[in-house]
Design an enzyme around this catalytic site. Structure first.
Site, PDB file in Angstrom:
ATOM      1  N   LYS A 197       0.535  -1.199  -0.058  1.00  0.00           N
ATOM      2  CA  LYS A 197      -0.091   0.312  -0.080  1.00  0.00           C
ATOM      3  C   LYS A 197       0.822   1.570   0.133  1.00  0.00           C
ATOM      4  O   LYS A 197       2.200   0.846   0.145  1.00  0.00           O
ATOM      5  CB  LYS A 197      -0.674   0.231   1.042  1.00  0.00           C
ATOM      6  CG  LYS A 197      -2.102  -1.080   1.103  1.00  0.00           C
ATOM      7  CD  LYS A 197      -2.930  -1.074   2.475  1.00  0.00           C
ATOM      8  CE  LYS A 197      -4.197  -2.457   2.274  1.00  0.00           C
ATOM      9  NZ  LYS A 197      -4.934  -1.807   3.127  1.00  0.00           N
ATOM     10  N   TYR A 248     -12.331  -2.231  -3.589  1.00  0.00           N
ATOM     11  CA  TYR A 248     -13.075  -2.407  -2.992  1.00  0.00           C
ATOM     12  C   TYR A 248     -14.464  -1.891  -2.377  1.00  0.00           C
ATOM     13  O   TYR A 248     -14.791  -2.049  -0.904  1.00  0.00           O
ATOM     14  CB  TYR A 248     -12.157  -0.637  -1.835  1.00  0.00           C
ATOM     15  CG  TYR A 248     -10.519  -1.060  -1.087  1.00  0.00           C
ATOM     16  CD1 TYR A 248     -11.157  -2.332  -0.152  1.00  0.00           C
ATOM     17  CD2 TYR A 248     -10.097  -0.331  -1.428  1.00  0.00           C
ATOM     18  CE1 TYR A 248      -9.368  -2.784  -0.079  1.00  0.00           C
ATOM     19  CE2 TYR A 248      -8.471  -1.040  -1.038  1.00  0.00           C
ATOM     20  CZ  TYR A 248      -8.363  -2.132  -0.040  1.00  0.00           C
ATOM     21  OH  TYR A 248      -7.802  -2.332   0.404  1.00  0.00           O
ATOM     22  N   ASN A 289      -2.085   0.116   6.068  1.00  0.00           N
ATOM     23  CA  ASN A 289      -1.637  -0.271   7.314  1.00  0.00           C
ATOM     24  C   ASN A 289      -0.618  -1.861   6.027  1.00  0.00           C
ATOM     25  O   ASN A 289      -0.337  -2.827   6.656  1.00  0.00           O
ATOM     26  CB  ASN A 289      -2.865  -1.827   8.134  1.00  0.00           C
ATOM     27  CG  ASN A 289      -3.512  -1.970   6.902  1.00  0.00           C
ATOM     28  OD1 ASN A 289      -3.725  -1.753   6.055  1.00  0.00           O
ATOM     29  ND2 ASN A 289      -4.993  -2.268   7.344  1.00  0.00           N
TER      30      ASN A 289
HETATM   31  P1  ADP Z   1      -8.118  -6.952   5.720  1.00  0.00           P
HETATM   32  O1  ADP Z   1      -7.041  -5.895   4.614  1.00  0.00           O
HETATM   33  O2  ADP Z   1      -7.148  -7.672   6.956  1.00  0.00           O
HETATM   34  O3  ADP Z   1      -8.346  -8.039   5.611  1.00  0.00           O
HETATM   35  P2  ADP Z   1     -10.475  -5.008   5.860  1.00  0.00           P
HETATM   36  O4  ADP Z   1     -10.775  -6.328   4.739  1.00  0.00           O
HETATM   37  O5  ADP Z   1     -11.237  -5.559   6.449  1.00  0.00           O
HETATM   38  O6  ADP Z   1      -9.116  -5.758   6.088  1.00  0.00           O
HETATM   39  O7  ADP Z   1     -10.625  -3.869   6.035  1.00  0.00           O
HETATM   40  C1  ADP Z   1      -9.733  -3.602   3.797  1.00  0.00           C
HETATM   41  C2  ADP Z   1      -9.238  -2.217   4.903  1.00  0.00           C
HETATM   42  O8  ADP Z   1      -9.952  -1.330   5.324  1.00  0.00           O
HETATM   43  C3  ADP Z   1      -8.220  -2.378   5.878  1.00  0.00           C
HETATM   44  O9  ADP Z   1      -6.504  -3.585   5.440  1.00  0.00           O
HETATM   45  C4  ADP Z   1      -7.532  -1.265   6.097  1.00  0.00           C
HETATM   46  O10 ADP Z   1      -6.863  -0.264   4.958  1.00  0.00           O
HETATM   47  C5  ADP Z   1      -8.775  -0.299   6.104  1.00  0.00           C
HETATM   48  N1  ADP Z   1     -10.247  -0.399   7.880  1.00  0.00           N
HETATM   49  C6  ADP Z   1     -10.311  -1.515   7.783  1.00  0.00           C
HETATM   50  N2  ADP Z   1     -10.927  -1.354   9.055  1.00  0.00           N
HETATM   51  C7  ADP Z   1     -11.103   0.079   8.727  1.00  0.00           C
HETATM   52  C8  ADP Z   1     -10.738   1.198   9.844  1.00  0.00           C
HETATM   53  N3  ADP Z   1     -11.765   0.834  11.371  1.00  0.00           N
HETATM   54  N4  ADP Z   1     -10.570   2.351  10.034  1.00  0.00           N
HETATM   55  C9  ADP Z   1     -10.246   2.892   8.696  1.00  0.00           C
HETATM   56  N5  ADP Z   1      -9.914   1.905   7.569  1.00  0.00           N
HETATM   57  C10 ADP Z   1      -9.419   0.568   7.917  1.00  0.00           C
END
Ligand code: ADP
Ligand code: MG
Length: 140
Positions: free
Chosen positions: A11, A51, A114
């Site tokens: 990212k 997304y 992240n």
């Molecule tokens: P992952 O990437 O671990 O599969 P998710 O699919 O739940 O997690 O979420 C997609 C992405 O959205 C995350 O990697 C992160 O960049 C962002 N994200 C998730 N939860 C939050 C939150 N509570 N606030 C801001 N960004 C978030």
């Protein structure tokens, strides 16, 4: 166990800090092979499409803005049980919850910034790979 593929994104928070190699090294050390890779600037339309499953979540707009805030590296990874191997080395979504030895523990800045994306199922891996790559760009 079978050799399968998954889809990864390094990212913008990671590319900005010149961590492409460091993140890729952790992926490789987890037994994954980079069989396709390209550095791209996502468009808003691409980020919104990618997304789309999260479009009802409150952070969707900010997430899209973050994902287009700089270049990303999209990758296809191959290995034994690739989806799980990748999710394990990525660590928890929130770096505060991520285990030692994971990419997000080492490098993530926040729950949003992240450092990596990884597919969450074989089915979604195929959809996400097809979103960014043609089959002739993937060389195992
Ligand atoms: P992952 O990437 O671990 O599969 P998710 O699919 O739940 O997690 O979420 C997609 C992405 O959205 C995350 O990697 C992160 O960049 C962002 N994200 C998730 N939860 C939050 C939150 N509570 N606030 C801001 N960004 C978030
Ligand atoms: Mg996810």
């Amino acid at each position: 166990m079978a050799v399968t593929r998954t889809f990864s994104i390094i990212k913008p928070d990671a590319t900005r800090r010149n961590l492409t190699g460091a993140v890729t090294k952790m992926l490789e050390e987890a037994g994954l092979r980079v069989v396709a890779s390209k550095r791209i600037q996502m468009t808003k339309e691409q980020a919104e499409g990618f997304y789309a499953v999260h479009k009802e979540r409150p952070f969707f707009g900010e997430l899209v803005d973050f994902m287009i805030s700089g270049p990303v590296v999209v990758q296809v990874l191959e290995g034994e049980n690739a989806v799980k191997a990748n999710r394990d080395v990525m660590g928890a979504t929130n770096p505060a919850d991520a285990d030692e030895g994971t990419i997000r523990k080492a490098y993530a800045e926040s729950i949003e910034a992240n450092s990596v994306h990884g597919s969450d199922s074989d089915e979604n891996a195929k959809i996400e790979i097809d979103f960014f790559f043609n089959e002739d760009e993937i060389v195992g």
